[in-house]
Motif scaffolding. Structure first.
Motif, PDB file in Angstrom:
ATOM      1  N   ASP A 175      -2.081 124.378  30.329  1.00 47.25           N
ATOM      2  CA  ASP A 175      -3.304 124.247  30.812  1.00 47.25           C
ATOM      3  C   ASP A 175      -4.124 123.182  30.712  1.00 47.25           C
ATOM      4  O   ASP A 175      -4.797 123.208  30.879  1.00 47.25           O
ATOM      5  N   GLU A 176      -3.773 123.291  29.289  1.00 43.64           N
ATOM      6  CA  GLU A 176      -5.381 121.896  28.963  1.00 43.64           C
ATOM      7  C   GLU A 176      -4.431 120.779  29.265  1.00 43.64           C
ATOM      8  O   GLU A 176      -4.935 119.620  29.571  1.00 43.64           O
ATOM      9  N   SER A 177      -3.164 120.763  29.676  1.00 47.66           N
ATOM     10  CA  SER A 177      -2.798 119.236  30.018  1.00 47.66           C
ATOM     11  C   SER A 177      -3.075 119.034  31.837  1.00 47.66           C
ATOM     12  O   SER A 177      -3.009 117.988  31.717  1.00 47.66           O
ATOM     13  N   GLY A 178      -2.949 120.176  31.936  1.00 47.39           N
ATOM     14  CA  GLY A 178      -3.632 119.582  33.756  1.00 47.39           C
ATOM     15  C   GLY A 178      -2.568 120.043  34.335  1.00 47.39           C
ATOM     16  O   GLY A 178      -3.224 120.304  35.577  1.00 47.39           O
ATOM     17  N   VAL A 179      -1.194 120.197  34.059  1.00 49.95           N
ATOM     18  CA  VAL A 179      -0.289 120.235  34.282  1.00 49.95           C
ATOM     19  C   VAL A 179       0.009 122.403  35.401  1.00 49.95           C
ATOM     20  O   VAL A 179      -0.091 121.691  36.419  1.00 49.95           O
ATOM     21  N   ALA A 180      -0.567 123.114  35.108  1.00 42.56           N
ATOM     22  CA  ALA A 180      -0.375 123.596  35.887  1.00 42.56           C
ATOM     23  C   ALA A 180      -1.267 124.089  36.762  1.00 42.56           C
ATOM     24  O   ALA A 180      -1.185 124.359  37.742  1.00 42.56           O
ATOM     25  N   ALA A 181      -2.907 123.316  36.778  1.00 41.66           N
ATOM     26  CA  ALA A 181      -3.760 123.690  37.604  1.00 41.66           C
ATOM     27  C   ALA A 181      -3.115 122.400  38.661  1.00 41.66           C
ATOM     28  O   ALA A 181      -3.096 123.267  39.583  1.00 41.66           O
ATOM     29  N   ARG A 182      -2.903 121.221  38.475  1.00 36.93           N
ATOM     30  CA  ARG A 182      -1.903 119.800  39.733  1.00 36.93           C
ATOM     31  C   ARG A 182      -0.705 120.899  40.676  1.00 36.93           C
ATOM     32  O   ARG A 182      -0.193 121.086  41.449  1.00 36.93           O
ATOM     33  N   CYS A 183      -0.032 121.747  39.640  1.00 36.66           N
ATOM     34  CA  CYS A 183       1.034 122.475  40.014  1.00 36.66           C
ATOM     35  C   CYS A 183       0.828 123.554  40.965  1.00 36.66           C
ATOM     36  O   CYS A 183       1.015 123.596  42.130  1.00 36.66           O
ATOM     37  N   TRP A 184      -0.513 124.279  40.868  1.00 36.68           N
ATOM     38  CA  TRP A 184      -1.044 125.766  41.454  1.00 36.68           C
ATOM     39  C   TRP A 184      -2.032 124.496  42.565  1.00 36.68           C
ATOM     40  O   TRP A 184      -1.504 125.720  43.952  1.00 36.68           O
ATOM     41  N   ALA A 185      -2.564 123.501  42.586  1.00 40.60           N
ATOM     42  CA  ALA A 185      -3.358 122.970  43.324  1.00 40.60           C
ATOM     43  C   ALA A 185      -2.353 122.383  44.770  1.00 40.60           C
ATOM     44  O   ALA A 185      -1.897 123.102  45.961  1.00 40.60           O
ATOM     45  N   ARG A 186      -0.554 122.178  44.022  1.00 38.64           N
ATOM     46  CA  ARG A 186      -0.153 121.412  45.367  1.00 38.64           C
ATOM     47  C   ARG A 186       0.622 123.228  46.228  1.00 38.64           C
ATOM     48  O   ARG A 186       0.559 122.638  47.219  1.00 38.64           O
ATOM     49  N   TYR A 187       0.718 123.827  45.125  1.00 41.45           N
ATOM     50  CA  TYR A 187       1.784 125.241  46.148  1.00 41.45           C
ATOM     51  C   TYR A 187       0.376 125.708  47.007  1.00 41.45           C
ATOM     52  O   TYR A 187       0.714 125.511  48.148  1.00 41.45           O
ATOM     53  N   PHE A 188      -1.052 125.639  46.815  1.00 42.53           N
ATOM     54  CA  PHE A 188      -1.904 126.322  47.631  1.00 42.53           C
ATOM     55  C   PHE A 188      -2.172 124.855  49.245  1.00 42.53           C
ATOM     56  O   PHE A 188      -2.426 125.816  49.823  1.00 42.53           O
ATOM     57  N   ALA A 189      -2.013 124.143  48.727  1.00 39.87           N
ATOM     58  CA  ALA A 189      -2.385 123.116  49.613  1.00 39.87           C
ATOM     59  C   ALA A 189      -1.239 122.921  50.486  1.00 39.87           C
ATOM     60  O   ALA A 189      -1.146 122.894  51.218  1.00 39.87           O
ATOM     61  N   GLU A 190       0.314 123.319  49.418  1.00 38.46           N
ATOM     62  CA  GLU A 190       1.324 123.339  50.640  1.00 38.46           C
ATOM     63  C   GLU A 190       1.098 124.695  51.896  1.00 38.46           C
ATOM     64  O   GLU A 190       1.463 124.767  52.832  1.00 38.46           O
ATOM     65  N   LEU A 191       0.807 125.540  50.820  1.00 35.40           N
ATOM     66  CA  LEU A 191       0.541 127.113  51.780  1.00 35.40           C
ATOM     67  C   LEU A 191      -0.387 126.590  53.644  1.00 35.40           C
ATOM     68  O   LEU A 191      -0.454 127.507  53.952  1.00 35.40           O
ATOM     69  N   ALA A 192      -1.425 126.454  52.627  1.00 36.84           N
ATOM     70  CA  ALA A 192      -2.595 126.172  53.164  1.00 36.84           C
ATOM     71  C   ALA A 192      -2.793 124.724  54.736  1.00 36.84           C
ATOM     72  O   ALA A 192      -2.588 125.452  56.279  1.00 36.84           O
ATOM     73  N   PHE A 193      -2.323 123.810  54.332  1.00 39.25           N
ATOM     74  CA  PHE A 193      -1.201 123.005  55.786  1.00 39.25           C
ATOM     75  C   PHE A 193      -0.391 123.331  56.191  1.00 39.25           C
ATOM     76  O   PHE A 193       0.105 122.615  56.776  1.00 39.25           O
ATOM     77  N   GLY A 194       0.491 124.015  55.629  1.00 37.41           N
ATOM     78  CA  GLY A 194       1.806 124.557  56.149  1.00 37.41           C
ATOM     79  C   GLY A 194       2.663 123.333  55.807  1.00 37.41           C
ATOM     80  O   GLY A 194       4.276 123.151  56.278  1.00 37.41           O
TER      81      GLY A 194
END
Length: 146
Positions: free
Chosen positions: A81-100
């Motif tokens: 969490d503190e490194s931002g690694v988890a946030a970046r991972c979730w952001a990629r996951y959400f973006a791929e869901l939204a964009f297909g």
């Protein structure tokens, strides 16, 4: 075959010592070892088959080259969490869901930057995705058609 009296960690370490298994297990197993204090139904445990649980490990994130050293899961999760690694991972996951599909590098960098600036709540993740020009603009095929 697992023998009685061995711990999960001991079995995986023995398995990971053999090629070709070692290549993947060196990367995957430390993440699993972090959760060794929990049994199959999520009950906390301090021992397994009479041996103290060892939930320590070191995991590396290939893209950022960050190294995380921990004694159990909560330490690993806090570092992710503190490194931002988890946030970046979730952001990629959400973006791929939204964009297909996987967004291009520029769109993904902008989404990740907004998420890291605004916070990692689910709301912040979705807002960063839908505010992205890549979400608003229609996807063009290779011929330029919408």
């Amino acid at each position: 075959e697992p023998s009685s009296g061995t711990t999960t960690r001991e079995r995986y370490e023995a398995h990971a010592a053999e090629e070709p298994c070692a290549t993947c297990h060196e990367k995957l197993d430390p993440l699993g070892f972090a959760f060794e204090h929990y049994d199959a139904v999520g009950q906390r445990r301090e021992t397994e088959n009479g041996a103290p649980v060892d939930a320590s490990g070191t995991a590396a994130h290939a893209a950022t080259r960050a190294t995380f050293t921990f004694d159990e899961a909560d330490e690993l999760l806090l570092q992710l969490d503190e490194s931002g690694v988890a946030a970046r991972c979730w952001a990629r996951y959400f973006a791929e869901l939204a964009f297909g599909q996987r967004p291009d590098a520029d769109a993904m960098a902008a989404i990740e930057a907004e998420v890291l600036a605004r916070g990692t709540s689910t709301q912040a993740l979705w807002l960063a995705v839908v505010r992205s020009p890549a979400f608003i603009e229609p996807i063009r095929d290779e011929g330029g058609a919408r």
